[in-house]
Design an enzyme around this catalytic site. Structure first.
Site, short mmCIF file in Angstrom:
data_model
loop_
_atom_site.label_atom_id
_atom_site.label_comp_id
_atom_site.label_asym_id
_atom_site.label_seq_id
_atom_site.Cartn_x
_atom_site.Cartn_y
_atom_site.Cartn_z
N ILE A 299 -51.82 -12.80 48.41
CA ILE A 299 -51.50 -13.57 47.22
C ILE A 299 -50.66 -12.70 46.29
O ILE A 299 -51.01 -11.55 46.03
CB ILE A 299 -52.79 -14.00 46.47
CG1 ILE A 299 -53.63 -14.89 47.37
CG2 ILE A 299 -52.45 -14.71 45.16
CD1 ILE A 299 -54.72 -14.15 48.14
N LYS A 300 -49.59 -13.31 45.79
CA LYS A 300 -48.72 -12.59 44.88
C LYS A 300 -48.67 -13.33 43.56
O LYS A 300 -48.36 -14.52 43.53
CB LYS A 300 -47.30 -12.54 45.49
CG LYS A 300 -46.25 -11.92 44.61
CD LYS A 300 -44.85 -12.27 45.15
CE LYS A 300 -43.77 -11.86 44.18
NZ LYS A 300 -42.45 -12.40 44.58
N VAL A 301 -49.01 -12.64 42.48
CA VAL A 301 -48.92 -13.25 41.15
C VAL A 301 -48.13 -12.33 40.23
O VAL A 301 -47.80 -11.20 40.59
CB VAL A 301 -50.32 -13.53 40.55
CG1 VAL A 301 -51.07 -14.58 41.36
CG2 VAL A 301 -51.13 -12.24 40.45
N TRP B 283 -46.73 -16.93 47.00
CA TRP B 283 -46.30 -16.64 45.64
C TRP B 283 -46.95 -17.72 44.75
O TRP B 283 -46.61 -18.90 44.91
CB TRP B 283 -44.79 -16.81 45.49
CG TRP B 283 -43.83 -15.80 45.98
CD1 TRP B 283 -42.82 -15.22 45.26
CD2 TRP B 283 -43.68 -15.27 47.31
NE1 TRP B 283 -42.09 -14.37 46.05
CE2 TRP B 283 -42.59 -14.37 47.30
CE3 TRP B 283 -44.38 -15.44 48.52
CZ2 TRP B 283 -42.18 -13.67 48.45
CZ3 TRP B 283 -43.98 -14.75 49.64
CH2 TRP B 283 -42.90 -13.87 49.59
N ILE C 162 -44.66 -6.34 44.99
CA ILE C 162 -43.54 -6.96 45.68
C ILE C 162 -42.39 -6.89 44.71
O ILE C 162 -42.44 -7.45 43.62
CB ILE C 162 -43.94 -8.39 46.14
CG1 ILE C 162 -42.83 -9.06 46.93
CG2 ILE C 162 -44.40 -9.26 44.99
CD1 ILE C 162 -43.34 -10.19 47.83
#
Lengths: 306, 306, 306, 306, 306
Positions: free
Chosen positions: B204-206, B170, B279
């Protein structure tokens, strides 16, 4: 013989190994409340936290570490929790007589600087050496040092579980980000209980919450969702729900020394709310022995019949 | 059977060992989006981050950790991500039913001091013990404590990879060096995604970026090179490019709870921009179960047809 | 076949084991400058240091990590240096095609607090896993955090040497104790190069120094001893001398992107001064591929004929 | 032959292994007070704490580390305690002649910044290497750095016990949270002794307390419970009680150098109060040898006949 | 053949193992002063501490690390001390020609923030790898960071001794708690020497003390006890006494570069006071080689005939 209720409680800890489950069972199966799924624990860390005179002068027999073992055993508590020194002074003599919880961190009140965090004063291996069933640890959610404490208990919990011990956490909100009233606010206490649960511990101890709401964002939700927090039982019920919908053992501390009637009323409130028990220090060991045992029995009876 | 698309995605992680690739494949091959190369993950760390009432009171079934396992399974998510406590409360019962991501660090919002950094509350070995496919970790680029977090995730990533796990990060810009608006500025979000990629993580979570440009030096380049950032799809496309020209799995968080129409519009924007998925926490578990599953299905359908 | 000159250079590192010497030789024997004892390295850590758009938007092909492997290989560089993420994205595909340097620490420019020090984002074992010839590390002499960085690189250097890797250090003076002009002052640059040498590293990279003298105590000596610092070649010669009388490999960075003529003039100055080569990032990968290769070849030619 | 009294004392340490008990016995069974259960220890850490001239110039023979071994042996002390350097300078020559205590942390008085905490300057393994019976350690309850010291001694104590050594702690309240008068206040001294006991150490050394009460909360209890603190003997008795009801070895330091009459009066007070002995540095080694031995004998006689 | 005097000196280190004694003997039995019990050491850490130009420009041959090996060997010094980089550049070539001391910590003078403490830049294993006889380390008594340095050297000393190496400590009082004049005050220098001795090191290096008295408490004692400090020889004698009554090897640094007459006068003073030798850096390597060797020989002659 493990009762159906104890088996049910153990089933909530399905990720734990047999050793940890056995130690949880040891505590649940010991003493006057054995098999009920309820717990009354005697904690004696006041000597470290408040000093010897404030802790033991009201009942001088309590200066002797053996006194507390005897009190916990005679009263039929589920377990006795104390720092290293107190446990070492009786662990061999009273071996096998009562499940022990080694308190792995402690605070003193002489130093008055910085954000609150307890000093780590023991280890999982020390708990094993003394034959303990569990480790104990205090976190102060809201403290500027809370991140360090979370990391410490996470590491200790991982080690304790791998070595077959249970983990009991005192979760007491404190620090410069919280108002004094906020330390026992219902939103804050429920949050502190949730944090302990998310850290993966087995038994969570919090203080009885008040109806105060500390955090603006939380206040909106309590009001919008009309969460009942008017009575102590309602507030306890909310904290029980906050502990994985009641699937974690949540007990309440007795707090400052006070009158018996007041204590029993509070116990009734927590019992009605679904608490799993109580952890009662000053209110028991600062009373004369017979009186203390009588009180502890009454407390246990309330939980037994809840 | 691993699809051609999934094989292609796995080929981007050519430096990883077979164990890690297998765990990436486990997530890509699970649920409603299995084989499409897209991912919708259910994350539930709100209890730790915002407290229980703010997280679960809108849908009280969600107080129970089993609820989230069931929701993720029934909705056909690719994986379920949560802190230690929540995962332990269902990992055995739901073993094998859904890939799990153990969130290794967490923040609470009671303490309000210092630069942001999450507390490390788990370990790679705990993830292995619980049968997880990946570890999760939050970094706050721009924070005065970011260097410590980068070092922590670098060490955890090395260990996770050597033990055959995948790594999900995150990456949320935050801290006193950034304006509030800057936390979701397109230049900052793209930078945060790039940092996560350079740290060697797999997913990768943005947050969905805005058209705001925070850094003066970056602004000049965006303007000179005429990088299109007018629409969400354009901005997402730029962030995808910033993730090694699209050769890393980049997913977007749903952000604060909001209306369904608004959510789906945002999802369409990210899907059009080439995002690998979403997500979605609060927007799913705070809705009634049927409604949440319906929403998640619609989200998945958008990605499936993108 | 290792040339006489390369053997001579290797002889300066007589305390190193065969593995480290072989990896130094790998870099000296690779590419267009193979065997000359000169080195041109392609470094690409700009994505982490300045963000993706500022780094790659001028030449969008550079968003793809494979681009840099290809550029370094086609241009005939001695080695390619990058952070973990970028190297992992090509280390298997281009295995054996070019010596790699894993950059073990990195900075971002979003956070603007505290004295400068890069975050440690990799390890010696990661460098081994990826088949690297060397580790790379940045120190900021003059920073209030420099002591920590010196200790980190000392530990990493010990480990790298014991595992047969070479060590390349970026030594960039920076921090509140130095003026902006002082960061490239000749006394400060020579000092920064000496520190890196004393730390026991193999290849030292500094910025081309100006004629400015930053430290009062040093100024007296430069004036008294009449150290020639008027031209770039003279200043480079002084820095070369400061690197154990020329018995350490000293290379210069290209600095900010600029025009070709200006670059080549600077390269000529450093080559005339006895520099062992150049490490050129933005000035190569931000140009179109053919143009970049042409420039790199011209740079190499200057060093080859120096 | 271990006396009945020594056996009784050893029985209080029932959680300890045979090795640690044997080392406690070594000290209790050595010298002029052997078998009485009383202890007089010679401590010489003044060289580190106050510098050589202030410590040894009054009796220049004391500059020589062998002097202190000889003094302790001739006077018939139970043990000799000193930092690493002093012990190493005689441990081989006087091997077996007197039980040794390696002081594992030390302070100097040149630096005058920050909250008090001693530097850790030795290890348990060093104590074993030198044939010591115990480790020594200073804590400063009330210091802003006390938590670190508690953690250090907890770890050292665990290691010492596992390796069969005893643990002696100097517990000296100090720091910005305490008034100068408060450092020897009876409530604070009793608290400091309790903390050391709770940390699990074997021998506790405090300063003779005054009748001052420092903490408001404690003052109320002393007054309410009418704890007698009028005479030194009464105060010592209270501190003895605070050490697990007298079941831990509590000794008192002699404090600053002073006249013989004054010393003996103080010793009588502590002996009357039930103290287990004295630890007397400056008042012994700063006197001429014969005079010092005479004084130590008188001190021992007082304890022997108490 | 080890002389009687060297055997006597070794006897003072009776707690050390044979390996450490052999390495002390290696230094005492090497060079022009071999067997006399006196030592002249060449230290070259100026490149790190002051930068290359200030250190080597006055005698440019000194830029080359081999120069210092040759100088120390030709002059017949007992040992050569330098940081890692300088030692590595000659350790193989000059293997066996002169005992080496690896300086394990170093400071630079570019950064001007915080209390003084050197960065740890080497390890005991590095010293072994390079065939050293001893490790070297600088402490700054009086610094706000001194506690950390004491702990570091304590740990390194324990490791060095266990691996058969000797330990040499530079003890230089410094920091915000001391006046500039106080750094070389006799009470402070004697205290700094005592601290190093108590830390258990073998060879102590201090600066020649002045007659200034820095600490009020110490001043009283010097005056009361009439400690002679009028001449340099008297002051040195006091520092020698402060080093365990002369039973530790105490040597003096030459300090800033100065005229030959002045140097020799100072050497005579320290030799008359009973110093075991000198450690002379800038005053030797900044002179032309022949002149330096001549000077070192004269210095050695003074000690030889003292």
């Amino acid at each position: 013989m493990t009762t159906k209720r104890v088996k049910e409680i153990l089933s909530w800890y399905s990720a734990d190994n047999a050793g940890t489950k056995a130690n949880l069972a040891r505590m649940l199966n010991h003493g006057r409340l054995a098999g009920t799924g309820k717990m009354v624990i005697l904690p004696v860390d006041q000597g470290f936290e408040h000093g010897p005179a404030r802790s033991f002068a009201p009942n001088p027999a309590a200066y002797d570490p053996r006194y507390h073992f005897e009190l916990a055993i005679e009263a039929g508590c589920n377990a006795y929790a104390a720092p290293l020194g107190f446990l070492e002074a009786g662990a061999a003599e009273f071996a096998g007589d009562i499940p022990l919880i080694l308190k792995l961190n402690n605070s003193e009140t002489l130093a008055k600087v910085g954000e609150p965090i307890s000093a780590v004063t023991g280890s999982v291996d020390e708990a094993l050496r003394l034959g303990c069933a569990a480790i104990g640890f205090t976190i102060y959610p809201g403290s500027g040092e809370a991140r360090t404490a979370y990391h410490q208990i996470a590491e200790l919990t991982e080690e304790a579980k791998s070595k077959g011990l249970a983990v009991v956490v005192w979760s007491y909100p404190r620090g410069s980000s919280l108002s004094k009233e906020g330390e026992t606010a219902i939103d804050v206490v429920a949050y502190a209980a949730q944090i302990a649960c998310q850290l993966g511990v087995h038994v969570i101890k919090v203080k009885p919450p008040t109806a105060h709401l500390e955090q603006a964002e939380a206040k909106k939700v309590y009001e919008k969702e009309k969460i009942p927090i008017g009575t102590l039982a309602e507030r306890v019920r909310h904290v029980v729900a906050s502990c994985f919908a009641g699937r974690r053992i949540l007990i309440f501390s007795g707090g400052a020394a006070k009158g018996k009637a007041e204590i029993l009323e509070e116990i009734r409130g927590t019992a009605d709310g679904g608490a799993f028990g109580s952890i009662m220090g000053r209110n028991s060991f600062q009373r004369p022995r017979t009186e203390a045992i009588e009180l502890l029995h009454e407390v246990m009876d309330i939980f037994a019949s809840a």
